[in-house]
Design a protein around this motif. Structure first.
Motif, PDB file in Angstrom:
ATOM      1  N   THR A   1       0.842  -1.189   0.000  1.00 47.67           N
ATOM      2  CA  THR A   1       0.000   0.000   0.000  1.00 47.67           C
ATOM      3  C   THR A   1       0.880   1.243   0.000  1.00 47.67           C
ATOM      4  N   PRO A   2       0.381   2.360  -0.544  1.00 44.72           N
ATOM      5  CA  PRO A   2       1.189   3.580  -0.616  1.00 44.72           C
ATOM      6  C   PRO A   2       1.729   4.041   0.734  1.00 44.72           C
ATOM      7  N   ALA A   3       0.930   3.928   1.795  1.00 48.97           N
ATOM      8  CA  ALA A   3       1.373   4.390   3.115  1.00 48.97           C
ATOM      9  C   ALA A   3       2.605   3.625   3.582  1.00 48.97           C
ATOM     10  N   LEU A   4       2.593   2.309   3.414  1.00 46.09           N
ATOM     11  CA  LEU A   4       3.723   1.497   3.854  1.00 46.09           C
ATOM     12  C   LEU A   4       4.935   1.718   2.966  1.00 46.09           C
ATOM     13  N   ALA A   5       4.698   1.949   1.672  1.00 43.86           N
ATOM     14  CA  ALA A   5       5.824   2.196   0.772  1.00 43.86           C
ATOM     15  C   ALA A   5       6.587   3.434   1.195  1.00 43.86           C
TER      16      ALA A   5
ATOM     17  N   ALA B   1       3.634 -10.520  -8.438  1.00 39.34           N
ATOM     18  CA  ALA B   1       4.378 -10.098  -7.252  1.00 39.34           C
ATOM     19  C   ALA B   1       4.564 -11.324  -6.367  1.00 39.34           C
ATOM     20  N   ASP B   2       5.565 -11.261  -5.506  1.00 41.07           N
ATOM     21  CA  ASP B   2       5.866 -12.389  -4.624  1.00 41.07           C
ATOM     22  C   ASP B   2       5.595 -12.073  -3.163  1.00 41.07           C
ATOM     23  N   LEU B   3       5.581 -10.807  -2.820  1.00 43.46           N
ATOM     24  CA  LEU B   3       5.408 -10.392  -1.435  1.00 43.46           C
ATOM     25  C   LEU B   3       4.542  -9.143  -1.402  1.00 43.46           C
ATOM     26  N   GLY B   4       3.537  -9.131  -0.527  1.00 45.55           N
ATOM     27  CA  GLY B   4       2.668  -7.971  -0.390  1.00 45.55           C
ATOM     28  C   GLY B   4       2.659  -7.468   1.046  1.00 45.55           C
ATOM     29  N   LEU B   5       2.499  -6.159   1.199  1.00 44.40           N
ATOM     30  CA  LEU B   5       2.382  -5.545   2.520  1.00 44.40           C
ATOM     31  C   LEU B   5       1.114  -4.715   2.555  1.00 44.40           C
ATOM     32  N   THR B   6       0.314  -4.884   3.602  1.00 47.33           N
ATOM     33  CA  THR B   6      -0.954  -4.185   3.692  1.00 47.33           C
ATOM     34  C   THR B   6      -1.346  -3.971   5.138  1.00 47.33           C
TER      35      THR B   6
ATOM     36  N   GLY C   1      -5.699 -18.996  -1.347  1.00 49.94           N
ATOM     37  CA  GLY C   1      -4.457 -19.033  -2.108  1.00 49.94           C
ATOM     38  C   GLY C   1      -3.337 -18.214  -1.513  1.00 49.94           C
ATOM     39  N   LEU C   2      -3.593 -17.540  -0.387  1.00 50.09           N
ATOM     40  CA  LEU C   2      -2.601 -16.650   0.208  1.00 50.09           C
ATOM     41  C   LEU C   2      -2.349 -16.986   1.671  1.00 50.09           C
ATOM     42  N   SER C   3      -1.158 -16.682   2.113  1.00 47.97           N
ATOM     43  CA  SER C   3      -0.771 -16.813   3.515  1.00 47.97           C
ATOM     44  C   SER C   3      -0.578 -15.416   4.092  1.00 47.97           C
ATOM     45  N   THR C   4      -1.165 -15.152   5.258  1.00 45.92           N
ATOM     46  CA  THR C   4      -1.098 -13.846   5.899  1.00 45.92           C
ATOM     47  C   THR C   4      -0.299 -13.934   7.182  1.00 45.92           C
ATOM     48  N   ARG C   5       0.642 -13.012   7.374  1.00 38.51           N
ATOM     49  CA  ARG C   5       1.490 -13.008   8.567  1.00 38.51           C
ATOM     50  C   ARG C   5       1.502 -11.607   9.186  1.00 38.51           C
ATOM     51  N   LEU C   6       1.186 -11.532  10.463  1.00 41.22           N
ATOM     52  CA  LEU C   6       1.231 -10.255  11.174  1.00 41.22           C
ATOM     53  C   LEU C   6       2.682  -9.890  11.460  1.00 41.22           C
ATOM     54  N   LEU C   7       3.088  -8.691  11.008  1.00 44.27           N
ATOM     55  CA  LEU C   7       4.458  -8.235  11.225  1.00 44.27           C
ATOM     56  C   LEU C   7       4.571  -7.301  12.424  1.00 44.27           C
ATOM     57  N   THR C   8       3.631  -6.382  12.522  1.00 46.59           N
ATOM     58  CA  THR C   8       3.694  -5.398  13.595  1.00 46.59           C
ATOM     59  C   THR C   8       2.313  -4.805  13.820  1.00 46.59           C
ATOM     60  N   GLU C   9       2.122  -4.211  14.966  1.00 45.55           N
ATOM     61  CA  GLU C   9       0.838  -3.580  15.265  1.00 45.55           C
ATOM     62  C   GLU C   9       1.054  -2.334  16.100  1.00 45.55           C
ATOM     63  N   GLY C  10       0.521  -1.219  15.640  1.00 48.39           N
ATOM     64  CA  GLY C  10       0.603   0.032  16.371  1.00 48.39           C
ATOM     65  C   GLY C  10      -0.785   0.575  16.649  1.00 48.39           C
ATOM     66  N   ARG C  11      -0.875   1.876  16.928  1.00 48.59           N
ATOM     67  CA  ARG C  11      -2.147   2.498  17.254  1.00 48.59           C
ATOM     68  C   ARG C  11      -2.435   3.672  16.330  1.00 48.59           C
ATOM     69  N   MET C  12      -3.721   3.831  16.017  1.00 51.06           N
ATOM     70  CA  MET C  12      -4.164   4.951  15.203  1.00 51.06           C
ATOM     71  C   MET C  12      -3.796   6.267  15.881  1.00 51.06           C
ATOM     72  N   ARG C  13      -3.442   7.261  15.048  1.00 54.15           N
ATOM     73  CA  ARG C  13      -3.060   8.577  15.568  1.00 54.15           C
ATOM     74  C   ARG C  13      -3.872   9.681  14.913  1.00 54.15           C
ATOM     75  N   VAL C  14      -3.955  10.792  15.633  1.00 54.19           N
ATOM     76  CA  VAL C  14      -4.567  12.013  15.107  1.00 54.19           C
ATOM     77  C   VAL C  14      -3.431  12.966  14.755  1.00 54.19           C
ATOM     78  N   ILE C  15      -3.439  13.495  13.535  1.00 56.42           N
ATOM     79  CA  ILE C  15      -2.415  14.456  13.146  1.00 56.42           C
ATOM     80  C   ILE C  15      -3.076  15.807  12.880  1.00 56.42           C
TER      81      ILE C  15
ATOM     82  N   VAL D   1      -3.736  -0.817  14.620  1.00 59.58           N
ATOM     83  CA  VAL D   1      -3.399  -0.756  13.194  1.00 59.58           C
ATOM     84  C   VAL D   1      -2.332  -1.810  12.915  1.00 59.58           C
ATOM     85  N   PRO D   2      -2.717  -2.958  12.371  1.00 64.54           N
ATOM     86  CA  PRO D   2      -1.744  -4.017  12.096  1.00 64.54           C
ATOM     87  C   PRO D   2      -1.096  -3.851  10.723  1.00 64.54           C
ATOM     88  N   VAL D   3       0.081  -4.438  10.587  1.00 64.21           N
ATOM     89  CA  VAL D   3       0.764  -4.514   9.293  1.00 64.21           C
ATOM     90  C   VAL D   3       0.951  -5.987   8.963  1.00 64.21           C
TER      91      VAL D   3
END
Length: 310
Positions: A98-102, A141-146, A154-168, A266-268
């Motif tokens: 996703t654009p945010a993670l990129a 593609a071989d790897l996706g981040l969302t 057909g897909l395997s999902t793995r939790l990498l990290t989890e943070g909290r929503m913020r107000v900017i 907010v998980p990744v």
């Protein structure tokens, strides 16, 4: 209708003439005429009428059009998948996210990864989650981040990290002494807010919370990406609710950021094709992505963040 009939039918709909359709399919005009005649004989009705030198679909053809378009798309996807399998690009690491993670994670993660894999070809792309799923299934593609959980056989999902929503908010919106304390959701009542497209999973969740406020936030601008929301906030157009990585990254101009209360996780996630083992270069890149996320989210309390090694 046979596949060849469907191909010609779609080509005529696209070009408006038998000759142009034949050129599009790389066949002769007589061959195209023969295929069309055979299709109409099998169906028992005409597919096109000639009007002012162009072929116009009949009423029956209009009924068939929607279904044949779906079949044509499926056939095109099948060919793309076959081409990707035939190229056998096992040595190329193809990442789509996703654009945010990129923007928040990839630049520094890629720099560290390149130190270990200086010559490995790498293709990077940004898309929304639905397109990421399609690219993985089509082997584009071989790897996706969302930021969204994906359930697909057909897909395997793995939790990498989890943070909290913020107000900017724009610089100076809050006194400096308040930045270390969470902002209650009720404080957004009546505030000018940059809205997040509700087709996003987090956007849909937030909309439910915001609609309960009295008065609701004043939303006049809707966006599809967190980065655009951040840029609009930096230019003084209101506040926004964004993922922690976007809030804490240094790109897009200066903003103030506060944790939201009540907390919204907010998980990744990392997405790969099911039953496929990641290659060493892929594992190494995931490690660097997690490390970059850990660096950005270090300002949050330990209880607010979970980090998992790939």
């Amino acid at each position: 209708m046979r596949l060849r009939h469907i191909e010609l039918f779609q080509a005529i709909l696209q070009t408006g003439s038998l000759t142009a359709a034949a050129e599009l399919l790389h066949i002769s005009q007589p061959a195209a005429s023969k295929i069309l005649k055979h299709a109409e004989q099998q169906l028992g009705f005409a597919l096109f009428d000639r009007v002012r030198g162009k072929l116009q679909p009949t009423a029956e053809a209009r009924v068939l059009q929607q279904q044949t378009e779906r079949l044509a798309i499926d056939l095109q996807n099948l060919r793309r998948l076959a081409d990707n399998l035939g190229r056998g690009e096992e040595c190329t690491l193809r990442l789509i996210c996703t654009p945010a993670l990129a923007q928040a994670l990839l630049p520094r993660a890629m720099r560290a990864w390149r130190e270990r894999y200086p010559h490995t070809p790498c293709q990077l792309a940004t898309q929304h989650t639905a397109e990421i799923v399609e690219a993985l299934l089509l082997r584009e593609a071989d790897l996706g981040l969302t930021l969204q959980a994906v359930e697909h056989p057909g897909l395997s999902t793995r939790l990498l990290t989890e943070g909290r929503m913020r107000v900017i908010a724009p610089p100076g919106w809050w006194p400096e002494r308040e930045l270390s304390t969470p902002l209650r959701l009720q404080a957004l009542a009546g505030v000018p807010l940059i809205g997040l497209d509700t087709r996003d999973a987090l956007g849909g969740l937030l909309r439910g919370h915001l609609e309960e406020l009295d008065p609701p936030p004043r939303i006049h601008t809707w966006v599809q990406t967190y980065q655009l929301a951040r840029q609009l906030v930096a230019s003084g157009q209101g506040v926004a609710l964004v993922d922690p990585l976007t809030a804490l990254s240094g790109d897009g101009g200066g903003v103030q950021a506060r944790l939201l209360e009540p907390a919204i996780a907010v998980p990744v996630y990392a997405l790969t094709r099911a039953h496929e083992q990641p290659v060493p270069a892929q594992k190494a890149l995931l490690e660097q992505i997690v490390a970059q996320a850990q660096s950005l989210l270090a300002v949050e309390r330990p209880a607010d963040i979970a980090l998992l090694r790939p």
